[in-house]
Design a protein around this motif. Structure first.
Motif, PDB file in Angstrom:
ATOM      1  N   PRO A  92       0.815  -1.218   0.000  1.00 21.57           N
ATOM      2  CA  PRO A  92       0.000   0.000   0.000  1.00 21.57           C
ATOM      3  C   PRO A  92       0.852   1.275   0.000  1.00 21.57           C
ATOM      4  O   PRO A  92       0.533   2.232  -0.722  1.00 21.57           O
ATOM      5  N   ALA A  93       1.939   1.287   0.748  1.00 24.85           N
ATOM      6  CA  ALA A  93       2.805   2.469   0.781  1.00 24.85           C
ATOM      7  C   ALA A  93       3.440   2.721  -0.586  1.00 24.85           C
ATOM      8  O   ALA A  93       3.593   3.879  -1.005  1.00 24.85           O
ATOM      9  N   MET A  94       3.814   1.659  -1.270  1.00 23.28           N
ATOM     10  CA  MET A  94       4.378   1.818  -2.619  1.00 23.28           C
ATOM     11  C   MET A  94       3.321   2.380  -3.568  1.00 23.28           C
ATOM     12  O   MET A  94       3.620   3.260  -4.387  1.00 23.28           O
ATOM     13  N   HIS A  95       2.097   1.885  -3.463  1.00 22.50           N
ATOM     14  CA  HIS A  95       1.011   2.428  -4.281  1.00 22.50           C
ATOM     15  C   HIS A  95       0.875   3.932  -4.053  1.00 22.50           C
ATOM     16  O   HIS A  95       0.752   4.706  -5.004  1.00 22.50           O
ATOM     17  N   GLU A  96       0.890   4.337  -2.793  1.00 23.11           N
ATOM     18  CA  GLU A  96       0.734   5.757  -2.474  1.00 23.11           C
ATOM     19  C   GLU A  96       1.862   6.580  -3.067  1.00 23.11           C
ATOM     20  O   GLU A  96       1.632   7.668  -3.609  1.00 23.11           O
TER      21      GLU A  96
ATOM     22  N   ILE B  31       3.684   5.850  -5.707  1.00 25.29           N
ATOM     23  CA  ILE B  31       3.514   5.867  -7.161  1.00 25.29           C
ATOM     24  C   ILE B  31       2.407   6.836  -7.548  1.00 25.29           C
ATOM     25  O   ILE B  31       2.548   7.622  -8.499  1.00 25.29           O
ATOM     26  N   ILE B  32       1.317   6.817  -6.815  1.00 24.23           N
ATOM     27  CA  ILE B  32       0.213   7.748  -7.088  1.00 24.23           C
ATOM     28  C   ILE B  32       0.677   9.190  -6.913  1.00 24.23           C
ATOM     29  O   ILE B  32       0.345  10.061  -7.732  1.00 24.23           O
ATOM     30  N   ASP B  33       1.455   9.452  -5.883  1.00 22.67           N
ATOM     31  CA  ASP B  33       1.991  10.809  -5.672  1.00 22.67           C
ATOM     32  C   ASP B  33       2.851  11.243  -6.857  1.00 22.67           C
ATOM     33  O   ASP B  33       2.759  12.382  -7.317  1.00 22.67           O
ATOM     34  N   ARG B  34       3.691  10.314  -7.360  1.00 22.28           N
ATOM     35  CA  ARG B  34       4.533  10.650  -8.513  1.00 22.28           C
ATOM     36  C   ARG B  34       3.648  10.902  -9.741  1.00 22.28           C
ATOM     37  O   ARG B  34       3.905  11.818 -10.511  1.00 22.28           O
ATOM     38  N   CYS B  35       2.618  10.097  -9.909  1.00 21.88           N
ATOM     39  CA  CYS B  35       1.700  10.297 -11.039  1.00 21.88           C
ATOM     40  C   CYS B  35       1.052  11.677 -10.972  1.00 21.88           C
ATOM     41  O   CYS B  35       0.966  12.384 -11.983  1.00 21.88           O
ATOM     42  N   LYS B  36       0.612  12.064  -9.785  1.00 21.45           N
ATOM     43  CA  LYS B  36       0.002  13.388  -9.628  1.00 21.45           C
ATOM     44  C   LYS B  36       1.002  14.485  -9.965  1.00 21.45           C
ATOM     45  O   LYS B  36       0.666  15.448 -10.657  1.00 21.45           O
TER      46      LYS B  36
ATOM     47  N   ASP C 277      -9.706   0.827  -4.478  1.00 23.97           N
ATOM     48  CA  ASP C 277     -10.880   1.647  -4.203  1.00 23.97           C
ATOM     49  C   ASP C 277     -10.569   2.661  -3.101  1.00 23.97           C
ATOM     50  O   ASP C 277     -10.921   3.842  -3.226  1.00 23.97           O
ATOM     51  N   GLU C 278      -9.903   2.216  -2.045  1.00 24.71           N
ATOM     52  CA  GLU C 278      -9.507   3.129  -0.961  1.00 24.71           C
ATOM     53  C   GLU C 278      -8.562   4.214  -1.463  1.00 24.71           C
ATOM     54  O   GLU C 278      -8.581   5.336  -0.962  1.00 24.71           O
ATOM     55  N   LEU C 279      -7.732   3.878  -2.446  1.00 26.46           N
ATOM     56  CA  LEU C 279      -6.789   4.844  -3.015  1.00 26.46           C
ATOM     57  C   LEU C 279      -7.455   5.749  -4.053  1.00 26.46           C
ATOM     58  O   LEU C 279      -6.803   6.617  -4.626  1.00 26.46           O
ATOM     59  N   ASP C 280      -8.757   5.547  -4.276  1.00 26.74           N
ATOM     60  CA  ASP C 280      -9.569   6.385  -5.152  1.00 26.74           C
ATOM     61  C   ASP C 280      -9.073   6.397  -6.597  1.00 26.74           C
ATOM     62  O   ASP C 280      -8.959   7.454  -7.223  1.00 26.74           O
ATOM     63  N   VAL C 281      -8.774   5.191  -7.143  1.00 26.88           N
ATOM     64  CA  VAL C 281      -8.362   5.113  -8.540  1.00 26.88           C
ATOM     65  C   VAL C 281      -9.495   5.598  -9.438  1.00 26.88           C
ATOM     66  O   VAL C 281     -10.668   5.522  -9.078  1.00 26.88           O
ATOM     67  N   ALA C 282      -9.132   6.093 -10.608  1.00 28.72           N
ATOM     68  CA  ALA C 282     -10.122   6.641 -11.539  1.00 28.72           C
ATOM     69  C   ALA C 282     -11.000   5.554 -12.145  1.00 28.72           C
ATOM     70  O   ALA C 282     -12.171   5.785 -12.425  1.00 28.72           O
ATOM     71  N   LEU C 283     -10.418   4.367 -12.355  1.00 28.02           N
ATOM     72  CA  LEU C 283     -11.162   3.256 -12.934  1.00 28.02           C
ATOM     73  C   LEU C 283     -10.439   1.966 -12.627  1.00 28.02           C
ATOM     74  O   LEU C 283      -9.300   1.967 -12.167  1.00 28.02           O
ATOM     75  N   PHE C 284     -11.115   0.867 -12.886  1.00 27.74           N
ATOM     76  CA  PHE C 284     -10.495  -0.452 -12.780  1.00 27.74           C
ATOM     77  C   PHE C 284     -10.221  -0.960 -14.186  1.00 27.74           C
ATOM     78  O   PHE C 284     -11.066  -0.849 -15.075  1.00 27.74           O
ATOM     79  N   LYS C 285      -9.047  -1.523 -14.388  1.00 28.09           N
ATOM     80  CA  LYS C 285      -8.700  -2.186 -15.639  1.00 28.09           C
ATOM     81  C   LYS C 285      -8.677  -3.676 -15.334  1.00 28.09           C
ATOM     82  O   LYS C 285      -7.976  -4.120 -14.433  1.00 28.09           O
ATOM     83  N   VAL C 286      -9.459  -4.448 -16.064  1.00 31.83           N
ATOM     84  CA  VAL C 286      -9.567  -5.884 -15.815  1.00 31.83           C
ATOM     85  C   VAL C 286      -8.783  -6.637 -16.880  1.00 31.83           C
ATOM     86  O   VAL C 286      -8.940  -6.380 -18.080  1.00 31.83           O
ATOM     87  N   ALA C 287      -7.955  -7.575 -16.443  1.00 30.17           N
ATOM     88  CA  ALA C 287      -7.192  -8.412 -17.365  1.00 30.17           C
ATOM     89  C   ALA C 287      -8.116  -9.369 -18.096  1.00 30.17           C
ATOM     90  O   ALA C 287      -9.139  -9.802 -17.556  1.00 30.17           O
ATOM     91  N   SER C 288      -7.749  -9.719 -19.306  1.00 24.75           N
ATOM     92  CA  SER C 288      -8.593 -10.625 -20.080  1.00 24.75           C
ATOM     93  C   SER C 288      -8.731 -11.988 -19.412  1.00 24.75           C
ATOM     94  O   SER C 288      -9.725 -12.684 -19.627  1.00 24.75           O
ATOM     95  N   THR C 289      -7.774 -12.357 -18.575  1.00 25.77           N
ATOM     96  CA  THR C 289      -7.884 -13.629 -17.852  1.00 25.77           C
ATOM     97  C   THR C 289      -9.048 -13.620 -16.871  1.00 25.77           C
ATOM     98  O   THR C 289      -9.497 -14.683 -16.435  1.00 25.77           O
ATOM     99  N   ASP C 290      -9.545 -12.438 -16.505  1.00 26.50           N
ATOM    100  CA  ASP C 290     -10.683 -12.325 -15.592  1.00 26.50           C
ATOM    101  C   ASP C 290     -11.964 -11.879 -16.293  1.00 26.50           C
ATOM    102  O   ASP C 290     -12.970 -11.618 -15.637  1.00 26.50           O
TER     103      ASP C 290
END
Length: 170
Positions: A93-97, A99-104, A124-137
């Motif tokens: 989760p900290a790495m996600h945060e 990366i999101i900060d760098r993206c912003k 969802d908690e990180l408030d992503v703009a959308l979900f991308k689903v892999a074709s395997t799912d």
């Protein structure tokens, strides 16, 4: 014209190309490399950069073998199991945060493909703009229903699907 509105982008017919740079797991679990991938994507003019969010425990068994292409590049299962290799590629989760900060800071959207319900909840908690689903799912109906329950837009990859599977997913 219809489309999905994300921050300052609209995705859909009649709108400019929405360029998603695929970072995937190419960071190899290294936050510095993940941040460099964001910078490279931003420098290339991408609108978004997409990672993968998963927990190895939720994806495979500890004894699942590597695919041949993995053994060619990462060695045998005896040297490093498929499970252990995946563990090295998880983002905390900290790495996600971070990366999101760098993206912003670079004005590029952060996206990630979740592979399990816990990862969906994190994104969802990180408030992503959308979900991308892999074709395997794409035909994993319980997972798709869980994603849909979050109320976010979904991009559903169908690259590995038959036409019947695509129709069933809609």
């Amino acid at each position: 014209m219809s489309g999905i509105r994300l921050k300052n982008h609209t995705i859909g017919p009649g709108h400019p190309l929405f360029f998603i740079a695929e970072a995937g797991v190419n960071h190899n679990g290294d936050l510095g490399m993940a941040l460099r991938l964001v910078d490279i994507a931003a420098d290339a003019g991408a609108d978004a950069v997409k990672f993968q969010t998963f927990r190895a425990e939720s994806l495979i068994t500890r004894t699942a073998p590597k695919a041949p292409y993995h053994t060619e590049t990462t060695g045998s299962d005896e040297e490093q199991s498929w499970f252990d290799l995946l563990k090295t590629q998880e983002l905390t989760p900290a790495m996600h945060e971070a990366i999101i900060d760098r993206c912003k800071a670079r004005e590029i959207l952060f996206l990630s493909t979740p592979y399990d319900n816990e990862s969906v909840d994190l994104l969802d908690e990180l408030d992503v703009a959308l979900f991308k689903v892999a074709s395997t799912d794409a035909n994993n109906i319980p997972f798709l229903e869980y994603l849909a329950s979050k109320g976010r837009p979904i991009i559903l990859s169908t690259a590995m699907c038959t036409l019947d599977e695509v129709i069933a997913s809609t």
